[in-house]
Every structure is written in C-alpha cells, then in structure tokens.
Design a protein around this motif. Structure first.
Motif, PDB file in Angstrom:
ATOM      1  N   PHE A 229       6.752  36.378  32.146  1.00  0.00           N
ATOM      2  CA  PHE A 229       7.080  35.484  33.255  1.00  0.00           C
ATOM      3  C   PHE A 229       6.177  35.811  34.443  1.00  0.00           C
ATOM      4  CE2 PHE A 229      10.972  35.705  30.785  1.00  0.00           C
ATOM      5  CZ  PHE A 229      11.459  34.407  30.811  1.00  0.00           C
ATOM      6  N   PHE A 230       5.727  34.784  35.129  1.00  0.00           N
ATOM      7  CA  PHE A 230       4.969  35.037  36.359  1.00  0.00           C
ATOM      8  C   PHE A 230       5.095  33.835  37.293  1.00  0.00           C
ATOM      9  CE2 PHE A 230       1.976  32.993  33.484  1.00  0.00           C
ATOM     10  CZ  PHE A 230       1.280  32.095  34.285  1.00  0.00           C
ATOM     11  N   PRO A 231       4.988  34.064  38.602  1.00  0.00           N
ATOM     12  CA  PRO A 231       5.031  32.955  39.553  1.00  0.00           C
ATOM     13  C   PRO A 231       3.772  32.105  39.418  1.00  0.00           C
ATOM     14  CG  PRO A 231       5.470  35.067  40.629  1.00  0.00           C
ATOM     15  CD  PRO A 231       4.940  35.378  39.275  1.00  0.00           C
ATOM     16  N   THR A 232       3.943  30.797  39.523  1.00  0.00           N
ATOM     17  CA  THR A 232       2.789  29.911  39.347  1.00  0.00           C
ATOM     18  C   THR A 232       1.773  30.053  40.470  1.00  0.00           C
ATOM     19  OG1 THR A 232       3.962  28.109  40.463  1.00  0.00           O
ATOM     20  CG2 THR A 232       4.146  28.222  38.062  1.00  0.00           C
ATOM     21  N   ILE A 290       2.535  24.116  40.872  1.00  0.00           N
ATOM     22  CA  ILE A 290       1.422  23.937  39.949  1.00  0.00           C
ATOM     23  C   ILE A 290       1.294  22.456  39.569  1.00  0.00           C
ATOM     24  CG2 ILE A 290       2.819  24.334  37.885  1.00  0.00           C
ATOM     25  CD1 ILE A 290       0.457  25.868  36.691  1.00  0.00           C
ATOM     26  N   SER A 291       0.061  22.015  39.335  1.00  0.00           N
ATOM     27  CA  SER A 291      -0.166  20.625  38.938  1.00  0.00           C
ATOM     28  C   SER A 291      -0.078  20.485  37.419  1.00  0.00           C
ATOM     29  CB  SER A 291      -1.540  20.159  39.418  1.00  0.00           C
ATOM     30  OG  SER A 291      -2.574  20.846  38.711  1.00  0.00           O
ATOM     31  N   THR A 292       0.082  19.254  36.983  1.00  0.00           N
ATOM     32  CA  THR A 292       0.140  18.973  35.542  1.00  0.00           C
ATOM     33  C   THR A 292      -1.168  19.374  34.865  1.00  0.00           C
ATOM     34  OG1 THR A 292       1.653  17.127  35.954  1.00  0.00           O
ATOM     35  CG2 THR A 292       0.534  17.180  33.820  1.00  0.00           C
ATOM     36  N   ASP A 293      -2.303  19.138  35.543  1.00  0.00           N
ATOM     37  CA  ASP A 293      -3.603  19.499  34.974  1.00  0.00           C
ATOM     38  C   ASP A 293      -3.724  21.007  34.764  1.00  0.00           C
ATOM     39  OD1 ASP A 293      -4.319  16.863  34.951  1.00  0.00           O
ATOM     40  OD2 ASP A 293      -5.506  16.955  36.811  1.00  0.00           O
ATOM     41  N   GLN A 294      -3.183  21.784  35.683  1.00  0.00           N
ATOM     42  CA  GLN A 294      -3.258  23.237  35.540  1.00  0.00           C
ATOM     43  C   GLN A 294      -2.381  23.738  34.398  1.00  0.00           C
ATOM     44  OE1 GLN A 294      -2.483  23.975  39.801  1.00  0.00           O
ATOM     45  NE2 GLN A 294      -4.267  25.343  39.766  1.00  0.00           N
ATOM     46  N   PRO A 337       7.109  24.652  33.940  1.00  0.00           N
ATOM     47  CA  PRO A 337       7.474  25.467  35.106  1.00  0.00           C
ATOM     48  C   PRO A 337       8.879  25.149  35.584  1.00  0.00           C
ATOM     49  CG  PRO A 337       5.909  23.740  35.706  1.00  0.00           C
ATOM     50  CD  PRO A 337       5.999  23.721  34.216  1.00  0.00           C
ATOM     51  N   ALA A 338       9.521  26.155  36.199  1.00  0.00           N
ATOM     52  CA  ALA A 338      10.882  25.990  36.730  1.00  0.00           C
ATOM     53  C   ALA A 338      10.980  26.739  38.049  1.00  0.00           C
ATOM     54  CB  ALA A 338      11.910  26.519  35.740  1.00  0.00           C
ATOM     55  N   VAL A 339      11.751  26.196  38.985  1.00  0.00           N
ATOM     56  CA  VAL A 339      11.900  26.776  40.319  1.00  0.00           C
ATOM     57  C   VAL A 339      13.197  27.578  40.382  1.00  0.00           C
ATOM     58  CG1 VAL A 339      12.118  26.298  42.788  1.00  0.00           C
ATOM     59  CG2 VAL A 339      10.594  24.900  41.369  1.00  0.00           C
ATOM     60  N   TYR A 340      13.073  28.828  40.865  1.00  0.00           N
ATOM     61  CA  TYR A 340      14.235  29.690  41.095  1.00  0.00           C
ATOM     62  C   TYR A 340      14.131  30.188  42.531  1.00  0.00           C
ATOM     63  CZ  TYR A 340      14.487  29.655  36.010  1.00  0.00           C
ATOM     64  OH  TYR A 340      14.563  29.257  34.693  1.00  0.00           O
ATOM     65  N   GLY A 341      15.107  29.829  43.342  1.00  0.00           N
ATOM     66  CA  GLY A 341      15.005  30.161  44.755  1.00  0.00           C
ATOM     67  C   GLY A 341      13.887  29.344  45.390  1.00  0.00           C
ATOM     68  N   ASP A 342      12.951  30.035  46.032  1.00  0.00           N
ATOM     69  CA  ASP A 342      11.809  29.354  46.637  1.00  0.00           C
ATOM     70  C   ASP A 342      10.577  29.358  45.724  1.00  0.00           C
ATOM     71  OD1 ASP A 342      13.256  28.912  48.970  1.00  0.00           O
ATOM     72  OD2 ASP A 342      12.652  30.839  49.852  1.00  0.00           O
ATOM     73  N   THR A 343      10.618  30.138  44.641  1.00  0.00           N
ATOM     74  CA  THR A 343       9.427  30.386  43.839  1.00  0.00           C
ATOM     75  C   THR A 343       9.465  29.622  42.526  1.00  0.00           C
ATOM     76  OG1 THR A 343       9.317  32.613  44.774  1.00  0.00           O
ATOM     77  CG2 THR A 343       7.977  32.193  42.831  1.00  0.00           C
ATOM     78  N   GLU A 344       8.327  29.055  42.167  1.00  0.00           N
ATOM     79  CA  GLU A 344       8.182  28.401  40.867  1.00  0.00           C
ATOM     80  C   GLU A 344       7.660  29.418  39.859  1.00  0.00           C
ATOM     81  OE1 GLU A 344       6.478  24.112  39.622  1.00  0.00           O
ATOM     82  OE2 GLU A 344       4.921  25.536  40.229  1.00  0.00           O
TER      83      GLU A 344
END
Length: 541
Positions: A229-232, A290-294, A337-344
């Motif tokens: 797992f890592f932040p986007t 993060i964008s769809t392209d990324q 991707p999924a958002v938890y709190g403020d971080t994706e």
C-alpha cells in the motif's frame, strides 16, 4: 624379543588382563564406538566383525540379546536440557525422594496458521536477544503447554520452521509455522484459544492442522501473496529546483528530449505557494488525486515484473550469474485508488513463487520512480540484464503478507485421504486460510490498515522517503530517463568506489515511531555491507 611374545608376557603377568588397554576408550564417531564406553574396535578385524561391539548414542550396545541388564543409563532420554535438575537420568537412576517428572505428552507435526502486526518486532524469524514474531509465539506456546518444558530452551527440538520470513516491521494477515506441538493438553479444551490468551493482541493464531511428518513449511509452500500500500501522492513528479530534478535535467541532452515532469508548468508545482513549507506541501499532497492515465501507466509498467526474470538488481548480495536470482511472478494487480481520511491510497497485490530479501520493496520503488518521472517501462527489462544499478527500497510500512499458498501439498493429501474419514488417525486436512477469512479481515482492518494509515497521517513516512530521493544529486538514478535505458554513469562496478552513492535510510525499515519527530531526526544510514550468501536462503519467503 618378538613384539607379540612381549605382549603375551605382559598379559600373563597381569592375570590374563591386557594392562595396556585403558578402561575407557574415546574413539572417533566413524569408528562406531560411543565416547565413554569400554567397547574396543580392533582395526585388524574386518569391519563386520566390529559391528557387535559398537554402542548407540545412549551408551547401550546395539544388540543386548542374551546379556544381563546392568541398569546402565536408566531413565536416560535424548533431547533434555542438561541444565534442568529435574531431567530424567541426571545422576543415575531415580531415587524414591526424587520429585516425579510431569508425564510426557505426545507431539504431532502441525501447521500453525497465524497473523500479526510486525510493528515493534525485529522480523519474523526467531533470534537471540531481540523481539521477533516467532520468539513471542514460541514463548506463548510454552506457557500454554503446546511445547513441553523439555523443549522450551531450543525451538529446533520441535523443528520450528516458517513458510515466509518477513522483514523487520512487516505485517502478515496470514503466515504459517510448522512444528511438533502438543495438541491435547490436560484440562485445556481449546489449545488455540489457550495459546491466544498468552499472546499480545497484535499476534493471533487462527488455527492449526495436522500435517505429514515430512512436512516443511518453506519447501511445501508453492507461492506467496503480498500486498503493498502507498499514498498516490508518491506519483507527483520531482519538485523543480530539487537535486534529483537538476541531475535529471542535465541528463536531458539532445539524445533525451525534455521530460514531461521537467516542465515547470506541472499542475501540482505550478500551484505551489511561494512561501510553502514541507508541512504545507504535505497537506497539499494528501489532497492530490491520481489521474486515470497514471493508473493505466502503473498497470502497464507492473506487467514487466510478471513471468520469470533475473531479479539480481532487486535484492542484495547476489551476482548476476547466481541461478537463485531467477524468480517467477505469477500475477501482479493494481487496485483502484481509494481515499481514507485526507489521503488517497493505492494497493498492488504481488503473487510470486518466492521472493528474495527486499525484493518487493525494490520492485515497488522501481515502479513508482519510473512512473513519476515518465520513464518508459522498458527500464525494468534493462534491470534484468547484467549491469548492476542501485534501486532504493520503499518503506516497510506499506508491505503486508496476505498468506502463503500450499496447492501441491493440498493435492497430495487429497489423494491420501480418498479412502479415509476425517476421524481417522491417518487423515490430513488441507491447509486453508479461507476458513479463517472473516477473522483475518477484521484483524487486518484493526491491527494493520488502521495502524498503517495512522502512522502515515502522523509521521508522513512516505513523504519523508520521497524527500530523501528528491534530495539526491548523484548518478545512481540516471536510469530514470526518457529512453528507458541504463547509462554507463548509473552502472555500479563491483569494487569501485562511487562518489555520491544513494544509501537507504534505516528509519524506513521501521513501521512505528515513538514520537512525531523521529522520522525526520533519525538520520542513520545503512552502510554497504557484504552479505553472507549462505544465509540468504533463510531470508526468502
């Protein structure tokens, strides 16, 4: 005088006893006589004539048929601790006033299914004088009676082994250890619950199954599944003006057209405040998406790892020519991707036959660094070649062992069980983590996911790691270029000293910190070391 005649006179003078023969002989093990016996091996006799004179490891003659019992070694049993005053056989035979020893309970070869949060432990495998998952588990099993006091001082006496050896701080929703354990303890209706009562809440035993006596947790394991797992926000390009930005900009000559990330107009950095700080930048990064392209680029790049490749650049202590570098990755998937709190956040599931030391963390680093700099995925193909490059490790915080897989073993016992009932003594159930799925998912959420996100929210571990990468201005990362090739300046030559080597920080091996400042103040670097290749196999999994 003839030597034989002289020897005969000496025997006669001693009443027929050979006075040259010592009362106790110490012989080499290959001679067949145990140390401290009065058996003698005559080298002049044929080997088969000496067999009957040999004694076993307990001091008994191998055959005592027709011989009077002399009471020697009464009560002696192998494998007892010599420092235990209650051990049987200490000081000869039992006396009437000697305290009666607890009855021996039968041990069974078993596979123990476990899960754990690795924070605060120095890895999975048991080690002397440090806290490890196996060390805590083994101590709890001794207290619960699943391991006898006779074997409490040495896990090798119960053949302790593991399916996957996780690094310091790394978590596992499912892992497996094999050992000979006592499954029926008097007065204990549920041995699993009894062991869990002795364990801290961050280490759990899901259950156990009886396995074949020849079962080896590591060798019987077909493959392992890990998640990273890592932040986007790690995919945000390097900040303009930083050292990494500058060194890659210098690399962008006529052969390397301007990289997209080198453009000052990148949306994130173009909106940057003039008086921004690292704290304010981190707040903005956590709100970035993060964008769809990324995401598409991540999924295309990660496919380069699938199949069988030479992963010598994704571990330590291995030469390109080592056959053990060939590892097979079955399937790798990138989640939405999924958002938890403020971080994706985004997760990558890696299903491989086996993994070398640090392999997953280096694979993820190559993926993230190439994607955030616009480097073509072909650079990963280059890393399978003979040239040696420096691939930094991603933080341990994001790594999780989902569970090992035992498909071949399960097929084997299924055939054995064809004519058996589950109640038969010879029946061996398959190894199945899915029957514990609900408990494992609840554990992951409470002790792993929530813990992981809380540490990142508090300490900004991933941002601190990326800051060390963006602050590097040497040549080690020059393979991050638009051609996806490894330039000569980035190649590491064995024995040749580099001017500005990129070194991993030990603080990113930890998955927990005692205060909010530690991630930034602990600047100890991990020095280049020579790794003992003979021990590397134990670090795999």
């Amino acid at each position: 005088m003839d030597p034989n005649t002289f020897a005969g006179l000496k025997r006669l003078s001693a009443g027929g006893i050979d006075i040259d023969q010592p009362k106790r002989l110490k012989t080499d093990s290959h001679d067949g006589a145990a140390e401290g016996t009065n058996s003698r091996v005559d080298p002049a006799l044929p080997k088969e004539k000496n067999i009957s004179r040999r004694r076993d490891a307990a001091g008994w003659a191998k055959s005592r048929k027709g011989k009077e019992k002399d009471g020697k070694n009464t009560g002696r049993r192998r494998g007892l601790r010599q420092d235990d005053p209650m051990s049987e056989g200490q000081g000869g035979s039992h006396t009437e006033d000697q305290t009666e020893k607890a009855p021996r309970l039968p041990k069974r070869q078993c596979a123990l299914l476990i899960g754990y949060c690795g924070t605060g432990c120095n890895g999975m495998q048991i080690q002397r004088d440090v806290r490890t998952i196996e060390g805590v588990l083994f101590e709890a099993m001794v207290k619960a009676g699943a391991v006898s006091q006779d074997n409490a001082n040495d896990p090798s006496k119960v053949n302790l082994g593991r399916a996957a050896r996780t690094d310091a701080g790394v978590h596992a929703a499912g892992n497996l250890v094999s050992l000979k354990m006592i499954t029926a303890v008097p007065g204990v209706p549920d041995i699993v619950a009894h062991i869990n009562a002795e364990l801290p809440s961050e280490i759990r035993v899901w259950g156990y199954v009886r396995v074949q006596n020849s079962f080896s947790a590591r060798l019987a394991c077909d493959s392992r599944k890990y998640t990273y797992f890592f932040p986007t926000y790690l995919l945000i390009p390097p900040e303009p003006g930083g050292k990494l930005y500058q060194i890659l900009h210098q690399q962008a000559t006529s052969d390397f057209p301007t990289l997209p990330f080198l453009e000052d107009s990148h949306s994130f950095w173009s909106e940057n405040e003039i008086s921004s700080t690292r704290e304010s930048d981190l707040r903005r990064k956590r709100n970035w998406r993060i964008s769809t392209d990324q995401v598409t680029l991540l999924r295309e790049s990660i496919k380069k790892f699938e199949g069988t490749h030479n992963f010598h650049n994704f571990t330590v202590g291995r030469d390109f020519s080592d056959r053990s570098n060939q590892r097979h990755m079955k399937k790798i998937e990138v989640s939405d991707p999924a958002v938890y709190g403020d971080t994706e956040w985004i997760s990558v599931v890696l299903h491989g036959q086996s993994f070398m030391l640090h392999q997953m963390r280096k694979m993820m680093s190559a993926l993230v660094l190439s994607c955030r700099t616009g480097t073509p995925p072909e650079v990963i193909d280059e890393m399978y070649g003979p040239r040696v490059v420096n691939v930094p490790k991603m933080p341990s915080l994001g790594l999780l062992l989902e569970h090992p897989i035992f498909g071949s073993y399960n097929d084997k016992v299924t055939k054995v069980n064809e004519n058996l009932q589950p109640t038969d003594a010879e029946y061996r159930p398959p190894i199945d983590f899915d029957i514990h799925r609900d408990a494992m998912n609840n554990f992951k959420q409470k002790h792993i996911y929530d813990n992981m996100r809380a540490i990142e929210d508090r300490d900004g571990v991933f941002d601190a790691w990326m800051h060390t990468i963006d602050s590097y201005g040497g040549n080690d990362l020059l393979y991050l270029n638009p051609k996806g090739i490894i330039p000569a300046a980035a190649v590491i030559k064995i024995g040749e000293k580099r001017t500005k080597p990129l070194k991993d920080k030990k603080r990113f091996d930890a998955t927990g910190f005692t205060d909010t400042s530690k991630v930034d103040t602990f600047e100890e670097e991990e020095e280049d070391t020579v790794v003992d290749k003979a021990r590397l196999a134990e670090t795999e999994g």
